[in-house]
Design a protein around this motif. Structure first.
Motif, PDB file in Angstrom:
ATOM      1  N   HIS A 173      45.812 -50.200  67.892  1.00 24.77           N
ATOM      2  CA  HIS A 173      44.752 -50.267  66.877  1.00 24.77           C
ATOM      3  C   HIS A 173      43.399 -49.829  67.424  1.00 24.77           C
ATOM      4  O   HIS A 173      42.509 -49.437  66.661  1.00 24.77           O
ATOM      5  N   ASP A 174      43.249 -49.871  68.748  1.00 27.20           N
ATOM      6  CA  ASP A 174      41.983 -49.482  69.368  1.00 27.20           C
ATOM      7  C   ASP A 174      42.157 -48.230  70.221  1.00 27.20           C
ATOM      8  O   ASP A 174      41.507 -48.069  71.255  1.00 27.20           O
ATOM      9  N   CYS A 175      43.015 -47.337  69.785  1.00 26.45           N
ATOM     10  CA  CYS A 175      43.316 -46.119  70.530  1.00 26.45           C
ATOM     11  C   CYS A 175      42.030 -45.365  70.880  1.00 26.45           C
ATOM     12  O   CYS A 175      41.154 -45.161  70.034  1.00 26.45           O
ATOM     13  N   LEU A 176      41.922 -44.941  72.122  1.00 32.06           N
ATOM     14  CA  LEU A 176      40.729 -44.246  72.600  1.00 32.06           C
ATOM     15  C   LEU A 176      40.753 -42.755  72.299  1.00 32.06           C
ATOM     16  O   LEU A 176      39.713 -42.098  72.322  1.00 32.06           O
ATOM     17  N   ASP A 177      41.921 -42.225  72.063  1.00 33.13           N
ATOM     18  CA  ASP A 177      42.074 -40.791  71.829  1.00 33.13           C
ATOM     19  C   ASP A 177      42.004 -40.533  70.323  1.00 33.13           C
ATOM     20  O   ASP A 177      42.924 -40.874  69.585  1.00 33.13           O
ATOM     21  N   LEU A 180      44.302 -37.704  64.686  1.00 29.57           N
ATOM     22  CA  LEU A 180      44.293 -38.073  63.270  1.00 29.57           C
ATOM     23  C   LEU A 180      44.664 -39.535  63.033  1.00 29.57           C
ATOM     24  O   LEU A 180      44.035 -40.223  62.237  1.00 29.57           O
ATOM     25  N   GLY A 181      45.694 -40.040  63.712  1.00 31.47           N
ATOM     26  CA  GLY A 181      46.160 -41.390  63.439  1.00 31.47           C
ATOM     27  C   GLY A 181      45.481 -42.489  64.235  1.00 31.47           C
ATOM     28  O   GLY A 181      45.802 -43.665  64.065  1.00 31.47           O
ATOM     29  N   ALA A 182      44.524 -42.134  65.078  1.00 32.65           N
ATOM     30  CA  ALA A 182      43.966 -43.107  66.029  1.00 32.65           C
ATOM     31  C   ALA A 182      43.239 -44.265  65.362  1.00 32.65           C
ATOM     32  O   ALA A 182      43.222 -45.382  65.878  1.00 32.65           O
ATOM     33  N   TYR A 183      42.638 -44.011  64.194  1.00 27.80           N
ATOM     34  CA  TYR A 183      41.756 -45.014  63.578  1.00 27.80           C
ATOM     35  C   TYR A 183      42.430 -45.717  62.400  1.00 27.80           C
ATOM     36  O   TYR A 183      41.756 -46.115  61.453  1.00 27.80           O
ATOM     37  N   TRP A 184      43.739 -45.876  62.481  1.00 28.94           N
ATOM     38  CA  TRP A 184      44.482 -46.412  61.342  1.00 28.94           C
ATOM     39  C   TRP A 184      44.007 -47.804  60.922  1.00 28.94           C
ATOM     40  O   TRP A 184      44.152 -48.181  59.754  1.00 28.94           O
ATOM     41  N   ASN A 228      45.802 -52.305  52.154  1.00 26.03           N
ATOM     42  CA  ASN A 228      46.383 -52.166  53.489  1.00 26.03           C
ATOM     43  C   ASN A 228      46.421 -53.492  54.248  1.00 26.03           C
ATOM     44  O   ASN A 228      46.429 -53.500  55.480  1.00 26.03           O
ATOM     45  N   ALA A 229      46.501 -54.571  53.502  1.00 26.27           N
ATOM     46  CA  ALA A 229      46.497 -55.897  54.120  1.00 26.27           C
ATOM     47  C   ALA A 229      47.648 -56.081  55.101  1.00 26.27           C
ATOM     48  O   ALA A 229      47.530 -56.837  56.080  1.00 26.27           O
ATOM     49  N   ASP A 230      48.760 -55.383  54.892  1.00 26.77           N
ATOM     50  CA  ASP A 230      49.937 -55.565  55.728  1.00 26.77           C
ATOM     51  C   ASP A 230      49.759 -55.030  57.145  1.00 26.77           C
ATOM     52  O   ASP A 230      50.511 -55.402  58.046  1.00 26.77           O
ATOM     53  N   GLN A 233      46.576 -57.012  60.681  1.00 25.34           N
ATOM     54  CA  GLN A 233      46.793 -57.909  61.813  1.00 25.34           C
ATOM     55  C   GLN A 233      47.686 -57.296  62.889  1.00 25.34           C
ATOM     56  O   GLN A 233      47.965 -57.938  63.908  1.00 25.34           O
ATOM     57  N   LEU A 234      48.126 -56.081  62.679  1.00 23.56           N
ATOM     58  CA  LEU A 234      49.012 -55.432  63.648  1.00 23.56           C
ATOM     59  C   LEU A 234      48.231 -54.919  64.842  1.00 23.56           C
ATOM     60  O   LEU A 234      47.103 -54.440  64.717  1.00 23.56           O
TER      61      LEU A 234
END
Length: 255
Positions: A173-177, A180-184, A228-230, A233-234
């Motif tokens: 969830h805190d991907c540094l790179d 496109l999908g890093a900030y999900w 996107n509540a599901d 917490q991931l």
């Protein structure tokens, strides 16, 4: 001028600021490389995932990417994936990290990677058949439509490489790179024009104002969080990113 070279010479000005290597992804790539010691990194960009304890040759056509390279230990060769200027089996491993979809002919590029590697080919790419990402599903469907045209499927990769191992790479969830999908789990990041400038998918679809406006409105109203509540917490999420490893030795192939 090839499309990738034109794009990254123009859009990559802040690339190294937002595309920092993520240590968790780096460890997965390092494990995939095994004990190989001489590596060619094809479409190397700024060199985020090049191991510092091995011999690395970086292949990159974009002068802007080369200017921003953070690693001084790798040799740099200005060339295209489709025509690598190396001898057969010159390297232990050939690596490509989120690069294959930018090549003008990915099949030719893969054949070149197989030709110059004696042990393995390692790819970090995205399997769109396994991807379900709210950003492209709900706000920028044109990105997904465009990506389906340029990302080869897993079966297509296998048709060129032969036997492959496919490893799921969930994105933290805190991907540094900042791909496109890093900030999900950080949707507001996509509202930042500088963040988007380091994500090539946004440059491929033209006018994005409608999607940005809807995303901003949904964040401010709370609709995004409800929808996107599901995932809130991931710690990590499978967005379809995959490590592909083709073991040349184990298949008994000759080149």
């Amino acid at each position: 001028m090839p499309a990738r070279l034109l794009s990254y010479n123009n859009i990559g000005k802040n690339y190294s600021l937002y595309r920092q290597p993520d240590p968790r992804l780096a460890q997965a790539i390092l494990m995939a490389l095994g004990d190989t010691q001489k590596i060619v990194n094809v479409g190397a960009g700024t060199g985020s995932y090049e191991p510092s304890d091995r011999i690395v040759v970086a292949v990159e056509p974009s002068s802007e990417m080369i200017r921003q390279r953070r690693n001084n230990f790798a040799s740099i060769v200005v060339a295209q994936a489709e025509s690598l200027p190396f001898a057969d089996k010159e390297f232990d491993a050939a690596l490509a990290v989120l690069s294959i979809h930018h090549w003008s002919d990915w099949q030719a590029g893969l054949r070149e990677m197989r030709r110059v590697a004696r042990d393995r080919v390692v790819l970090f790419t995205c399997d769109l058949d396994r991807a379900d990402f709210w950003l492209v599903r709900d706000y920028f469907p044109d990105i997904l439509e465009g990506d389906r045209q340029i990302f080869p499927t897993i079966s297509a990769l296998e048709s060129v490489l032969g036997n492959i191992e496919v490893q799921e790479i969930p994105i933290p969830h805190d991907c540094l790179d900042g791909f496109l999908g890093a900030y999900w789990r950080r949707p507001s990041a996509y509202l930042n024009a500088e963040v988007r400038s380091s994500i090539s998918a946004f440059w491929r679809i033209g006018d994005i104002s409608s999607g940005i406006d809807r995303l901003q409105a949904d964040i401010e109203s709370g609709r995004w969080a409800v929808a996107n509540a599901d995932i809130l917490q991931l710690e990590q999420l499978d967005l379809g990113y995959r490590l592909i490893v083709h073991q040349i030795k184990s298949t008994g192939e000759t080149q």
